[in-house]
Scaffold this motif. Structure first.
Motif, PDB file in Angstrom:
ATOM      1  N   SER A 172      34.741  11.410  21.676  1.00 20.93           N
ATOM      2  CA  SER A 172      36.049  11.497  22.319  1.00 20.93           C
ATOM      3  C   SER A 172      36.052  10.762  23.653  1.00 20.93           C
ATOM      4  O   SER A 172      36.999  10.038  23.975  1.00 20.93           O
ATOM      5  CB  SER A 172      36.440  12.964  22.527  1.00 20.93           C
ATOM      6  N   THR A 173      34.981  10.946  24.429  1.00 21.46           N
ATOM      7  CA  THR A 173      34.890  10.270  25.721  1.00 21.46           C
ATOM      8  C   THR A 173      34.847   8.760  25.543  1.00 21.46           C
ATOM      9  O   THR A 173      35.497   8.003  26.280  1.00 21.46           O
ATOM     10  CB  THR A 173      33.645  10.740  26.479  1.00 21.46           C
ATOM     11  N   SER A 202      32.053  15.476  21.835  1.00 24.42           N
ATOM     12  CA  SER A 202      32.385  15.136  23.216  1.00 24.42           C
ATOM     13  C   SER A 202      32.116  13.667  23.512  1.00 24.42           C
ATOM     14  O   SER A 202      32.932  12.980  24.133  1.00 24.42           O
ATOM     15  CB  SER A 202      31.579  16.025  24.173  1.00 24.42           C
ATOM     16  N   TRP A 231      43.612  11.189  21.108  1.00 28.05           N
ATOM     17  CA  TRP A 231      42.404  11.577  20.374  1.00 28.05           C
ATOM     18  C   TRP A 231      41.626  12.610  21.182  1.00 28.05           C
ATOM     19  O   TRP A 231      41.242  13.670  20.670  1.00 28.05           O
ATOM     20  CB  TRP A 231      41.539  10.347  20.105  1.00 28.05           C
ATOM     21  N   THR A 232      41.386  12.306  22.451  1.00 30.19           N
ATOM     22  CA  THR A 232      40.644  13.227  23.311  1.00 30.19           C
ATOM     23  C   THR A 232      41.437  14.496  23.570  1.00 30.19           C
ATOM     24  O   THR A 232      40.910  15.608  23.509  1.00 30.19           O
ATOM     25  CB  THR A 232      40.312  12.542  24.643  1.00 30.19           C
ATOM     26  N   SER A 274      43.965   6.516  22.190  1.00 33.62           N
ATOM     27  CA  SER A 274      42.719   7.010  22.774  1.00 33.62           C
ATOM     28  C   SER A 274      42.930   8.274  23.592  1.00 33.62           C
ATOM     29  O   SER A 274      42.113   9.198  23.560  1.00 33.62           O
ATOM     30  CB  SER A 274      42.080   5.924  23.647  1.00 33.62           C
ATOM     31  N   TYR A 275      44.048   8.322  24.313  1.00 30.90           N
ATOM     32  CA  TYR A 275      44.349   9.513  25.106  1.00 30.90           C
ATOM     33  C   TYR A 275      44.544  10.734  24.212  1.00 30.90           C
ATOM     34  O   TYR A 275      43.973  11.807  24.444  1.00 30.90           O
ATOM     35  CB  TYR A 275      45.590   9.275  25.957  1.00 30.90           C
ATOM     36  N   ASN A 318      38.291   7.461  24.630  1.00 28.98           N
ATOM     37  CA  ASN A 318      39.170   7.530  25.792  1.00 28.98           C
ATOM     38  C   ASN A 318      38.866   6.415  26.785  1.00 28.98           C
ATOM     39  O   ASN A 318      39.776   5.764  27.315  1.00 28.98           O
ATOM     40  CB  ASN A 318      39.008   8.896  26.470  1.00 28.98           C
ATOM     41  N   THR A 324      41.594  16.750  20.449  1.00 28.38           N
ATOM     42  CA  THR A 324      40.265  17.280  20.129  1.00 28.38           C
ATOM     43  C   THR A 324      39.958  18.489  21.005  1.00 28.38           C
ATOM     44  O   THR A 324      39.532  19.546  20.520  1.00 28.38           O
ATOM     45  CB  THR A 324      39.188  16.204  20.325  1.00 28.38           C
TER      46      THR A 324
END
Length: 350
Positions: free
Chosen positions: A329-330, A326, A285-286, A282-283, A333, A289
Motif C-alpha cells: 500500500s505504501t 502495509s 488503494w491505501t 494510489s490514494y 501510494n 486498505t
C-alpha cells in the motif's frame, strides 16, 4: 433592472446553492458511513469462541486501571463461522460493483440533467440505505446473501459522485465553486471519521445489528430532505430567489451541459487526466486498505482490546502478512504521489 440583478452576487446566507451544499455534505456523510460501518461490525459478527466455549484469541491488553470496572460487551446478536477468505469476499464485494456504475451514471446524469441527476444521486444512496437495513437479515441467510447485498449497495453508491458532479455543473458559480464543493465533499471524510468509532460503540453497548439500523435511519432522513428541498437545476427550483437564479444562470450561460458530444479521443489522450487517475487510484488503494482492515489489525495483531472498535476477527494470520500489505500500500501510494509531482503541472488555459 434585469442586468443589475445579474451583476449583483447573491448572498450566501440562506441561499439555495449553499443549502444544496449542506445537503450534499449530509448525503456523502451517509454514503461513506454506510460503506465503512461493516469494517467494524464484521469483527463482532464472527464466532469468537472455540468448541469448548473459550475465546479463540486471548491477547487483550487492558487500557483501564485495575480499580476501574470494565463495561460489559453486549453479545445478543448472531455470530457466524466465516473463514478469512469469506470475510475478504464480503468486505470487497462492495467495491467490485462500485466501479461499474461510475461512467454510466455520469453519462446519464449529464445527458438528462434537468430530470435525472437529483434522483440518480438520491435513489442511489436510498438503495444503499435499504440494503444496509437488510444486512442483518442477509447475514442470517448466509454469506452469499450478504455478498449479494453488498454488491447491490456498491451499484447504488457508484452513482453518487457522477450525479453530484453533474448537479454542481449547473449550480456552482465559477467564483464559488471551490467553496461549495469543499463543503459538500467534507461529508465524505466526516462520514468516515464518525462512523468508525461510533460503530464500535454501537457494537459494544447494543449489538452489531444496530450499526446498520441506526445509520440506515440516518440515511432515510437524508433522502426525505433531499427529495423535498433539492432540484436538478436553479431554473426548476421552487424556492430559489429570482436574484440567485439569475446570478447562477448568468455565470454559467457559456457552458454546455447537454453532453451531446463527448470528446473521448481528447479525454483519453489527456496527460492531466491520467495523472489525476493514477494519483486517485494510489490514494484510494491505501485509504480503503486501512479503512477496511484496520479494526481487524488493531484486534488481531496489535494485541489491543477491540472494545473501542467493537469486536474480534481473523483476516490475516501473521504479522508478516500485515507488513506485506502495509509495504504494498505504501509503495502504491508513493508511486502515485511521485507520478503526480513529475507530470501533474499543467498550464492555465485561460
Amino acid at each position: 433592472m434585469l442586468s443589475s440583478m445579474i451583476n449583483i452576487r447573491s448572498p450566501a446566507c440562506c441561499s439555495s446553492r449553499y443549502g444544496l451544499s449542506l445537503l450534499s455534505c449530509y448525503g456523502l456523510f451517509v454514503a461513506y458511513a454506510l460503506r465503512v460501518n461493516l469494517s467494524v461490525a464484521m469483527v463482532d459478527m464472527l464466532n469468537n469462541t472455540d468448541a469448548s466455549g473459550s475465546p479463540k484469541h486471548n491477547h487483550t491488553v487492558s487500557i483501564t486501571s485495575p480499580s476501574t470496572a470494565c463495561p460489559k460487551h453486549n453479545h445478543i446478536a448472531s455470530v457466524y463461522d466465516w473463514d478469512s477468505e469469506t470475510q475478504g469476499w464480503i468486505l470487497g464485494s462492495f467495491f467490485f460493483s462500485y466501479i461499474l456504475t461510475q461512467i454510466p451514471g455520469g453519462y446519464l446524469a449529464i445527458r438528462n440533467l434537468r430530470y435525472v441527476a437529483k434522483w440518480l444521486l438520491g435513489l442511489g444512496i436510498l438503495g444503499t440505505v435499504i440494503f444496509t437495513l437488510l444486512t442483518p437479515m442477509a447475514a442470517d441467510l448466509g454469506a452469499g446473501y450478504l455478498i449479494a447485498v453488498r454488491v447491490l449497495e456498491g451499484i447504488g453508491e457508484g452513482l453518487t459522485f457522477p450525479a453530484m458532479h453533474a448537479m454542481w455543473a449547473s449550480w456552482a458559480p465559477p467564483m464559488e465553486r471551490s467553496r461549495l464543493l469543499t463543503i459538500a465533499y467534507t461529508g465524505a471524510q466526516l462520514g468516515t471519521v464518525v462512523a468508525l468509532p461510533l460503530s464500535g460503540q454501537i457494537c459494544f453497548y447494543l449489538d452489531w445489528t444496530w450499526v446498520f439500523y441506526i445509520f440506515g435511519i440516518v440515511g432515510i432522513v437524508w433522502f426525505i430532505l433531499w427529495a423535498l428541498l433539492v432540484s436538478n437545476t436553479p431554473s426548476t427550483h421552487l424556492r430559489i430567489s429570482e436574484q440567485e437564479r439569475l446570478y447562477i444562470t448568468s455565470t454559467l450561460n457559456k457552458i454546455s451541459l447537454t453532453g451531446d458530444h463527448i470528446p473521448w479521443g481528447s479525454i483519453l489522450k489527456s496527460m492531466p487526466l491520467w495523472v489525476i487517475v493514477l494519483a486517485h487510484f494510489s490514494y484510494h488503494w491505501t485509504f480503503y486498505t486501512l479503512l477496511t482492515l484496520l479494526p481487524t489489525y488493531m484486534n488481531e495483531d496489535a494485541g489491543r482490546s477491540c472494545q473501542p472498535v467493537g469486536c474480534s476477527s481473523v483476516l490475516l494470520n501473521t504479522i508478516e502478512e500485515w507488513q506485506s500489505v502495509s509495504y504494498i500500500s505504501t509503495g502504491i501510494n508513493l508511486f502515485g504521489a511521485a507520478f503526480y509531482t513529475l507530470f501533474g503541472q499543467v498550464e492555465d488555459q485561460h
